[in-house]
Design an enzyme around this catalytic site. Structure first.
Site, short mmCIF file in Angstrom:
data_model
loop_
_atom_site.label_atom_id
_atom_site.label_comp_id
_atom_site.label_asym_id
_atom_site.label_seq_id
_atom_site.Cartn_x
_atom_site.Cartn_y
_atom_site.Cartn_z
N LYS A 178 0.73 -1.04 -0.15
CA LYS A 178 -0.42 -0.26 0.14
C LYS A 178 0.99 1.13 0.33
CE LYS A 178 -0.39 0.12 5.27
NZ LYS A 178 -0.62 -0.86 6.18
N ARG A 197 -11.99 0.13 13.46
CA ARG A 197 -11.36 0.91 12.62
C ARG A 197 -11.94 -0.39 11.81
NH1 ARG A 197 -5.42 1.68 9.38
NH2 ARG A 197 -5.59 -0.72 8.91
N TYR A 240 14.72 29.75 9.66
CA TYR A 240 13.53 30.37 10.09
C TYR A 240 13.69 30.53 11.76
CZ TYR A 240 11.83 30.82 4.71
OH TYR A 240 12.04 30.86 3.95
N MET A 252 11.36 24.78 2.70
CA MET A 252 10.70 23.86 1.89
C MET A 252 11.68 23.15 1.33
SD MET A 252 7.78 26.06 -0.68
CE MET A 252 6.86 26.56 0.61
C1 LIG Z 1 -0.52 -1.55 7.19
C2 LIG Z 1 -1.47 -3.16 6.98
C3 LIG Z 1 -0.28 -4.58 7.41
C4 LIG Z 1 1.14 -3.81 7.25
O1 LIG Z 1 1.30 -3.87 8.50
P1 LIG Z 1 2.97 -3.61 9.21
O2 LIG Z 1 2.94 -3.62 10.43
O3 LIG Z 1 3.58 -2.82 7.77
O4 LIG Z 1 3.77 -4.58 8.90
C5 LIG Z 1 -1.20 -5.25 7.08
N1 LIG Z 1 -2.09 -4.77 7.48
C6 LIG Z 1 -3.00 -4.10 7.14
C7 LIG Z 1 -4.61 -4.17 6.90
C8 LIG Z 1 -2.27 -3.31 7.18
O5 LIG Z 1 -3.27 -2.06 7.29
#
Ligand SMILES: *Cc1c(COP(=O)(O)O)cnc(C)c1O
Length: 452
Positions: free
Chosen positions: A63, A165, A303, A367
């Site tokens: 992802k 979630r 800054y 930036m």
């Molecule tokens: C991101 C994610 C993972 C992987 O988690 P890691 O801690 O990076 O191994 C597994 N399952 C779901 C649903 C996730 O969102």
């Protein structure tokens, strides 16, 4: 003569070398990903679950553009390492994998984030992408698409075992089963999996968190029993992220879902370092120094004057800033500065004529750039404009002074995950060992200019 704080890159050809130079001309910083490290990390994770014939498969989580490493190259390296599943949160990325030519003959792909009415369920089903269902609206949407296409949709039932979630709660599960059972019987949905996510699997030494993970596991198993009793037993169950893959073999079930481990990191530095788990960080972030100059003691840096040079010194500009994803919270303050607090900034490995030294972001991250106080004369140290410096890399040994993304996470009060995923795509991504890891057919799926 410019010095380099990164290791020598292993170019596959003259073209690879030319690609490297072209990337430097295009942008004064590069994120270099070692595809052999990605493959080997996946191989290791596959061996942790007992190997390819153990009955537990491994899903490479890719992802968010493979945690900033590049979706397609990272996915292909994960497959080369023995992953038989890929997972992306956003359906857009699942579709990109199929569009890149990673077909259903090669791996299953699971996606789980979508909302509202405008969801490409048709396209997902048509491309043999497994879809998570964790709401009644989600079930309806997937089922409608499957009926329109006249094709059974593969779904994984998401249950909320305590994360809070996505997924059905225990109280809401009867309503879900009431919808799922007839759809499964009719052949509209194929109930492939049951799955859930852990909240604190990365704290195996905190008893309270271990207990809460144990509770999640029990709740997860209750959901399985309810699916079995309803006549739709899941074929596979999956719960383990990287942390649980590494530390909780009893919940590997039929599939585990490591993400950060694929990229070579443990989930939390409290668990140890990557090498504790035989993982190798795959990404190196390097930059070429901008202006190097001498300044006097008491000179304000950047800054807000949060850093005043404690003595006569030289400074060097690193041409990366918060618009590149370098966290402003990794700024460095000293007592003399306006804030009157000392806060070490993010680390940068710089090569000097006497060997490598670790410097820290001095003053605020801007930036497009930040500044290093070199604590000495650049001429004496042999540091010049154009030198190659390293923000983070594989973290070779204590005495090597090589920072990792965990060190940047510490400096910015965040986690390695956010350090990678914030890196903007204007920083070229380059791939080392692509030709060793990928078949000619897979190699052709990469941008040719990205191959070292
Ligand atoms: C991101 C994610 C993972 C992987 O988690 P890691 O801690 O990076 O191994 C597994 N399952 C779901 C649903 C996730 O969102």
């Amino acid at each position: 003569m410019t010095l380099s704080a990164t290791r020598e890159w292993d170019f596959s050809s003259e073209q690879g070398k030319a690609n490297y130079k072209a990337a430097q001309r295009r942008y004064p910083a590069q994120a270099i990903v070692d595809l052999a490290a990605l493959r080997d990390n996946m191989r290791h994770l596959v061996s942790v679950v007992g190997g390819p014939h153990s009955g537990t498969a491994v899903m490479g989580i890719v992802k968010a553009d493979a945690y900033g490493h590049g979706l397609v190259p990272a996915a292909l390296a994960a497959l080369a390492g023995g992953a038989t599943w890929l997972g992306t949160a956003q359906s857009h990325e699942a579709l990109l994998l199929r569009k890149a030519g990673i077909g259903p003959d090669r791996c299953h792909i699971l996606t789980w984030v979508y909302s509202g009415a405008e969801v490409p369920f048709d396209e997902l089903v048509d491309n043999d992408i497994d879809i998570s269902v964790g709401s009644l609206a989600g079930i309806d949407g997937v089922a409608a698409a499957a009926r329109r296409l006249g094709k059974t949709a593969r779904v994984h039932v998401k249950v909320d075992s305590g994360f809070g979630r996505n997924g059905f709660t225990p109280a809401g599960f009867d309503a879900a089963l009431a919808k799922l059972v007839p759809l499964a019987k009719e052949g509209v949905l194929h109930i492939v999996g049951q799955w859930s996510h852990l909240a604190v699997a990365d704290a195996p030494d905190v008893p309270e968190f271990v207990a809460s993970t144990d509770m999640q596991v029990e709740t997860f198993k209750d959901f399985t029993r309810r699916m079995e009793a309803a006549g739709i037993p899941p074929e596979i169950r999956h719960l383990a992220n990287t942390a649980a893959t590494l530390s909780r073999p009893e919940i590997h079930f039929e599939l585990t879902r490591p993400g950060i481990g694929l990229y070579g990191y443990e989930a939390d530095p409290a668990m140890g370092t990557p090498s504790t788990y035989s993982l190798k960080p795959a990404m190196t972030l390097q930059a070429q120094l901008g202006t190097v100059k001498d300044v006097e003691a008491g000179h304000g840096i950047s800054y807000g004057r949060t850093y005043l040079t404690p003595s006569d010194t030289s400074t060097a500009i690193v041409p990366l800033g918060y618009a590149d994803g370098i966290h402003r919270s990794a700024s460095g303050f000293d007592m003399e500065g306006a804030k009157h607090v000392t806060k070490p900034g993010g680390p940068v490995r710089v090569m000097t004529s006497e060997g490598p030294r670790l410097y820290r972001v001095s003053g605020r991250v801007c930036m497009d750039q930040f500044i290093l106080d070199l604590h000495g004369s650049a001429a004496e140290l042999g540091i010049h404009e154009g030198d190659n410096v390293e923000l983070f890399g594989p973290g070779r040994g204590e005495d090597y002074a090589e920072p990792t993304a965990d060190d940047w996470g510490h400096a910015a009060d965040t986690i390695s995950y956010e350090i990678f995923t914030c890196l903007r795509n204007r920083i070229p991504r380059l791939y080392e060992h692509a030709t060793d890891v990928l078949s000619a057919e897979d190699l052709a799926k990469l941008d040719p200019a990205s191959i070292l």
